[in-house]
Design a protein around this motif. Structure first.
Motif, short mmCIF file in Angstrom:
data_model
loop_
_atom_site.label_atom_id
_atom_site.label_comp_id
_atom_site.label_asym_id
_atom_site.label_seq_id
_atom_site.Cartn_x
_atom_site.Cartn_y
_atom_site.Cartn_z
N GLU A 13 71.73 69.90 106.49
CA GLU A 13 71.36 68.60 105.93
C GLU A 13 72.47 67.59 106.20
OE1 GLU A 13 69.52 66.95 101.71
OE2 GLU A 13 70.86 68.69 101.71
N GLY A 14 72.08 66.40 106.64
CA GLY A 14 73.05 65.36 106.96
C GLY A 14 73.45 65.32 108.42
N TRP A 15 73.09 66.37 109.17
CA TRP A 15 73.35 66.38 110.61
C TRP A 15 72.18 65.70 111.32
CZ3 TRP A 15 76.38 71.06 112.85
CH2 TRP A 15 77.39 71.44 111.94
N LYS A 16 72.43 65.19 112.51
CA LYS A 16 71.39 64.47 113.25
C LYS A 16 71.30 64.98 114.68
CE LYS A 16 73.27 60.44 112.60
NZ LYS A 16 73.49 58.97 112.64
N VAL A 17 70.19 64.66 115.31
CA VAL A 17 70.03 64.89 116.74
C VAL A 17 69.88 63.52 117.39
CG1 VAL A 17 68.58 65.87 118.55
CG2 VAL A 17 68.97 67.15 116.44
N GLU A 18 70.73 63.24 118.38
CA GLU A 18 70.73 61.93 119.01
C GLU A 18 70.79 62.08 120.53
OE1 GLU A 18 69.70 58.88 119.18
OE2 GLU A 18 70.65 58.47 117.23
N ARG A 19 70.35 61.06 121.24
CA ARG A 19 70.41 61.08 122.70
C ARG A 19 71.79 60.62 123.18
NH1 ARG A 19 65.33 62.03 124.68
NH2 ARG A 19 63.59 61.54 123.29
N ILE A 20 72.22 61.20 124.32
CA ILE A 20 73.54 60.87 124.88
C ILE A 20 73.70 59.36 125.06
CG2 ILE A 20 75.02 61.09 126.92
CD1 ILE A 20 75.01 63.61 125.31
N GLY A 21 72.64 58.71 125.52
CA GLY A 21 72.71 57.28 125.77
C GLY A 21 72.99 56.45 124.53
N ASN A 22 72.77 57.04 123.35
CA ASN A 22 73.01 56.32 122.09
C ASN A 22 74.37 56.63 121.47
OD1 ASN A 22 70.46 55.13 122.24
ND2 ASN A 22 69.49 56.82 121.12
N VAL A 23 75.10 57.57 122.06
CA VAL A 23 76.41 57.93 121.48
C VAL A 23 77.56 57.65 122.45
CG1 VAL A 23 75.39 59.68 120.00
CG2 VAL A 23 76.26 60.34 122.25
N GLY A 24 77.23 57.15 123.62
CA GLY A 24 78.28 56.85 124.59
C GLY A 24 77.71 56.15 125.81
N GLU A 25 78.59 55.71 126.68
CA GLU A 25 78.18 55.03 127.91
C GLU A 25 78.20 56.02 129.07
OE1 GLU A 25 79.48 51.26 130.79
OE2 GLU A 25 80.78 51.89 129.11
N VAL A 26 77.06 56.17 129.74
CA VAL A 26 76.96 57.06 130.90
C VAL A 26 77.36 56.28 132.15
CG1 VAL A 26 75.43 58.48 132.32
CG2 VAL A 26 75.15 58.43 129.82
N ILE A 27 78.35 56.81 132.88
CA ILE A 27 78.91 56.11 134.04
C ILE A 27 78.84 57.01 135.27
CG2 ILE A 27 80.99 55.07 135.01
CD1 ILE A 27 81.84 54.32 132.21
N GLY A 28 78.36 56.45 136.37
CA GLY A 28 78.33 57.17 137.64
C GLY A 28 79.61 56.92 138.43
N GLY A 29 79.58 57.24 139.70
CA GLY A 29 80.77 57.05 140.53
C GLY A 29 80.41 56.62 141.93
N GLY A 30 81.37 56.63 142.80
CA GLY A 30 81.14 56.23 144.18
C GLY A 30 82.27 56.66 145.09
N THR A 31 82.03 56.55 146.38
CA THR A 31 83.01 56.95 147.39
C THR A 31 83.30 55.78 148.32
OG1 THR A 31 82.20 59.23 147.36
CG2 THR A 31 83.54 58.57 149.25
N PRO A 32 84.55 55.34 148.40
CA PRO A 32 84.89 54.29 149.37
C PRO A 32 84.65 54.79 150.79
CG PRO A 32 86.65 54.60 147.75
CD PRO A 32 85.70 55.74 147.58
#
Length: 409
Positions: A214-233
């Motif tokens: 009780e008191g615990w939740k289930v949340e989506r990753i997108g709602n608890v942090g910023e999802v960041i990709g990457g790249g290659t020069p």
């Protein structure tokens, strides 16, 4: 120091490679058929999930050619890691190698096998192996080439003294590695105890609702942090590379055993960062490989960027602790791999990452877990630094001992 020059053929009773013919696996076999991937950090590493199994009769048949036994030197002869070495230890009667591995059986009247292992493992020889490896599809170190490699050896008693000194360093390193493994296991077990078995502080008086406390939740990753990709020069522009910015690819995490990572094998420049899709991410970002393969995970020890093979999460620490999410990803690696999709290879897209659900304990419980887990991790990080220092000292010793700059006693 007095030395004499030999070829590897001169000082070996046998130099061969593993089996060339097609081998039929036996899922009930009690022996293993290993390959270059099993040679890691000077040792033969076994993986019960991926190693091929063969029966005892076939293993014994293969040994008639290789004569594989304790203190033989196994060397990777095919692939990007050509020249990687390992000493064959106890239990050699229970495995054989594929053709991607060469086997050097030293003539102990001329060459101490442990000394020879350290000599061939020096940076100069490792570089030389890569230079002389040939092949159109991938680098290959052929047996004929291996036989002709020249080495300088001091007398056997001197070799044995040097090998004993260097082995003492390796024994200490292995001891530290075992301690690190125990600490990491303790942190993982703590996660399981609290968040899988739900035996967290105060669990005895906690009510459960819909299968969670009780008191615990289930949340989506997108709602608890910023999802960041990457790249290659672009690799065609030298101005983008060899700068001061740590840049990570999934390969850099393939043999990483630490929770935190500070850099990969390559750095990029400010211009390379600006001219690519790579993005700087802060310390404690949860770095998750999203393809080739899915599921490598680490925490950023410092600001860092990655290639496009990552979908990393910058946590909103008022909602979720980075160390908690790190272990959540580690414990759910199979699930992450199962939801990945793609025609060429499985991949987690940014949109898929944002939709992944994560169990959210209350902030106080996460903080308590973070403090406990980080105490284990801090000790492991300290041991890891000591391993790095010992490895550097060991690598410097051999040339100094060989040159006579350090006296043998």
């Amino acid at each position: 120091m007095e030395t004499r020059t030999y070829t590897l053929k001169d000082i070996s009773l046998n130099i061969c490679d593993g089996v060339h013919n097609t081998v039929i696996d036996d899922e009930n076999g009690d022996c293993l058929l290993l390959s270059a991937k099993n040679i890691q950090c000077g040792r033969i590493v076994f993986d019960e999930n991926t190693d091929r199994k063969i029966n005892r009769e076939l293993c014994n048949k293969l040994k008639k050619r290789t004569k594989l036994s304790k203190n033989d030197i196994a060397i990777t002869t095919v692939g990007a890691n050509v020249g990687d070495l390992a000493i064959v230890g106890d239990g050699s009667e229970n495995y054989e190698f594929q053709r991607s591995v060469g086997i050097i059986k030293a003539n102990t009247k001329i060459a101490d096998p442990i000394f020879l292992f350290y000599l061939l493992g020096t940076n100069s020889f490792n570089y030389y192996f890569h230079v002389i490896a040939t092949g159109s599809a991938q680098p290959c170190l052929f047996l004929g080439t291996l036989n002709k490699i020249k080495v300088q050896l001091p007398p056997i008693p001197t070799q044995q003294k040097i090998a004993s000194i260097l082995s003492a360093y390796d024994n200490l390193i292995q001891n530290y590695k075992k301690q690190i493994e125990a600490l990491q296991t303790a942190a993982s077990e703590l996660y399981k105890e609290w968040f899988v078995r739900f035996r967290f502080p105060g669990w005895q008086t906690t009510e459960f609702e819909n299968g969670i406390p009780e008191g615990w939740k289930v949340e989506r990753i997108g709602n608890v942090g910023e999802v960041i990709g990457g790249g290659t020069p672009s690799t065609e522009n030298e101005e983008y590379w060899d700068g001061d910015i740590p840049w990570l690819s999934p390969v850099d995490l393939s043999d990483n055993t630490n929770v935190y990572v500070s850099r990969g094998s390559k750095n990029i420049t400010e211009l390379g960062l600006k001219k690519s899709s790579a993005k700087m991410m802060p310390k404690d970002t949860v770095l998750l490989s999203s393809r080739a393969p899915v599921g490598y995970v680490a925490l950023a020890k410092n600001p860092i960027c990655t290639n496009q093979g990552f979908k990393s999460v910058v946590c909103n620490t008022s909602v979720i602790q980075p160390i908690y999410l790190y272990y959540y990803f580690r414990m759910n690696k199979n699930y992450l791999q199962s939801i990945a999709s793609g025609a060429t290879f499985p991949e987690l897209s940014g949109s898929m990452m944002k939709k992944i659900k994560v169990l959210l304990p209350p902030e106080k419980v996460q903080q308590q877990f973070s403090e406990r887990a980080n105490s284990f991790i801090a000790k492991a990080e300290l041991l890891s630094e000591q391993i790095t220092n010992l490895t550097q000292q060991r690598n410097l010793l051999l040339p100094r001992l060989m040159s006579g700059k350090l006296e043998l006693k």
